[in-house]
Design an enzyme around this catalytic site. Structure first.
Site, PDB file in Angstrom:
ATOM      1  CG  ASP A 173      -6.294 -28.498  10.662  1.00  0.00           C
ATOM      2  OD1 ASP A 173      -7.473 -28.470  10.277  1.00  0.00           O
ATOM      3  OD2 ASP A 173      -5.673 -27.486  11.010  1.00  0.00           O
ATOM      4  CG  HIS A 226      -4.248 -23.479  15.653  1.00  0.00           C
ATOM      5  ND1 HIS A 226      -4.693 -22.168  15.732  1.00  0.00           N
ATOM      6  CD2 HIS A 226      -5.120 -24.123  14.841  1.00  0.00           C
ATOM      7  CE1 HIS A 226      -5.804 -22.049  15.007  1.00  0.00           C
ATOM      8  NE2 HIS A 226      -6.077 -23.210  14.466  1.00  0.00           N
TER       9      HIS A 226
END
Length: 442
Positions: free
Chosen positions: A377, A319
């Site tokens: 995600d 991330h």
């Protein structure tokens, strides 16, 4: 200006009160501000007026664009707080509308406040009946996010009685309408996409259950809410409700700084969210699983991911902000396995690939050293697929959840007495001034 001619140092030892800048032999001082938590910031608002220079910060990754009391992230430590409350506690014990209230008003609601807030949101879930005809202007195979951009942008044409941003009451009504109507519009976009009739909201259902009902019910038979799936949907909404000054939130604030109405601002946020590097990341993760195709192909793709000369990247791992395990991913991982267990899904090839990739990422030294952990995600894509949503709907669901964050940030910006219209600067590298040459002489 040369690098050797510029020097910046903090005054003080622990909490600096000033930062000193030496530029071309001249000395300047700038105030250093400290938040309640997080790093100090150097207030450079007067930099250009005092020095004639700008800062250069592509992506604004070292720049605080605003002052906010809503969300705090410590990417190195893997911390996400909403108004001081850890995201895992909110997702584990709260519901989505409770988190909405917290983001909007700064405190968790009392029982009476929660009942009143739930009632007001629930009674705003229907959209103007003319909007159902608005959908027919889109192609049958239009991407649901394209539909969302258009329909949400059109809300100001249907609800122009709540577009005066100087009126606190109208701001409140617009906030309620956006939070309440976004799932209805999203469900309508989905139904239009698959060619089924629109399903009206039901006031007796909570936010998440109502959304599932509008997406998956059909007029010819009763749709029964599965509490495990509804709770999973609730957590997905909570985990995506706000995430500080990300690209779409910054877009909403920038649009709002011009005085644009809230519906237009949220439509701008939706457009930004559509990007695969932002809200489309979970869709990209599922598409990657499809590209891998089979568990037997995983070693080849792992090797490609480790090859710095290969453009292939594993989507859903690592991330930009979190350099530790994404705190949202821990909850989403648990939720994903609960949903898969409830639905008894055992022979889906994409989910088989996802589970194997998860094992590798959590045990392979390469991923551990580079901190390429599965992110929110990755798990939300798996969960949404198991729930029955096509990948084209993933970012739409993200928009439903993030609307409250956008609204809270927009509201905070409007009420900030120091708010100005956004106007980033640039480092110009084009041609210097030159004279026009007639076309016959070029």
């Amino acid at each position: 200006m040369t690098e050797s001619a510029t020097k910046l140092e903090f005054g003080g030892k622990t909490h600096a009160s000033t930062a000193k800048l030496e530029l071309d032999g001249k000395n300047y001082e700038f105030k250093v501000r400290s938040g309640s938590v997080g790093p100090d910031v150097i207030d450079i608002g007067s930099l250009y007026n005092t020095t004639g220079a700008f800062t250069y910060d592509p992506g604004f990754t070292s720049t605080a664009s605003c002052e906010s009391a809503i969300t705090f992230i410590d990417g190195d430590a893997g911390i996400l707080l909403h108004r001081g409350y850890p995201i895992d506690q909110l997702a584990e014990h709260g519901d989505f509308l409770e988190v909405c209230y917290l983001l909007l008003y700064g405190e968790l609601p009392t029982k009476a406040q929660k009942d009143d807030f739930d009632y007001r949101v629930t009674r705003h879930t229907m959209v103007h009946e003319q909007m159902s005809r608005f959908f027919t202007g889109f192609r049958r195979d239009a991407h649901p996010m394209a539909v969302m951009c258009g329909v949400v942008g059109a809300l100001s044409a249907f609800y122009h009685d709540s577009t005066d941003i100087s009126d606190p009451y109208q701001r409140m009504v617009a906030s309620m309408r956006l939070i309440a109507k976004m799932p209805t519009i999203a469900a309508m976009a989905y139904k239009y996409h698959i060619g089924q009739p629109f399903i009206y909201p039901k006031n007796e259902l909570n936010f998440a259950a109502n959304f599932l009902h509008m997406c998956f019910a059909v007029p010819c038979e009763e749709y029964k809410i599965n509490p495990v799936l509804a709770r999973a949907m609730e957590r997905i909404f909570i985990l995506h409700a706000d995430h500080e000054q990300n690209a779409s939130t910054s877009t909403v604030r920038l649009a709002g700084s011009s005085g644009a109405n809230p519906f237009a601002c949220i439509a701008a946020g939706i457009a930004c969210l559509w990007g695969p590097a932002h809200g489309g990341a979970n869709e990209a993760a599922l598409n990657m699983l499809g590209e891998i195709g089979h568990v037997d192909n995983i070693p080849e793709y792992i090797a490609r991911a480790k090859d710095k000369n290969d453009p292939f990247r594993l989507m859903g791992f690592g991330h930009r902000v979190y350099k530790n395990y994404d705190p949202r991913a821990k909850i989403m991982q648990k939720t994903a396995h609960e949903v898969l267990g409830e639905l008894g899904i055992k022979d889906d090839p994409l989910l088989d690939i996802a589970m194997e990739l998860e094992k590798i990422a959590l045990t392979d030294s390469y991923f551990i050293e580079k901190k390429l952990y599965p992110n929110v995600d990755f798990y939300s894509g798996i969960t949404l697929k198991a729930l029955g949503f096509p990948t084209t709907m993933f970012t739409v669901l993200f928009a439903v959840a993030r609307t409250v964050g956008w609204i809270a940030q927009w509201k905070e910006m409007i009420e900030d007495p120091h708010q100005k219209i956004g106007r980033p600067r640039q480092l110009y590298t084009g041609a210097p001034e030159r004279d026009y040459v007639p076309i016959a002489k070029r």
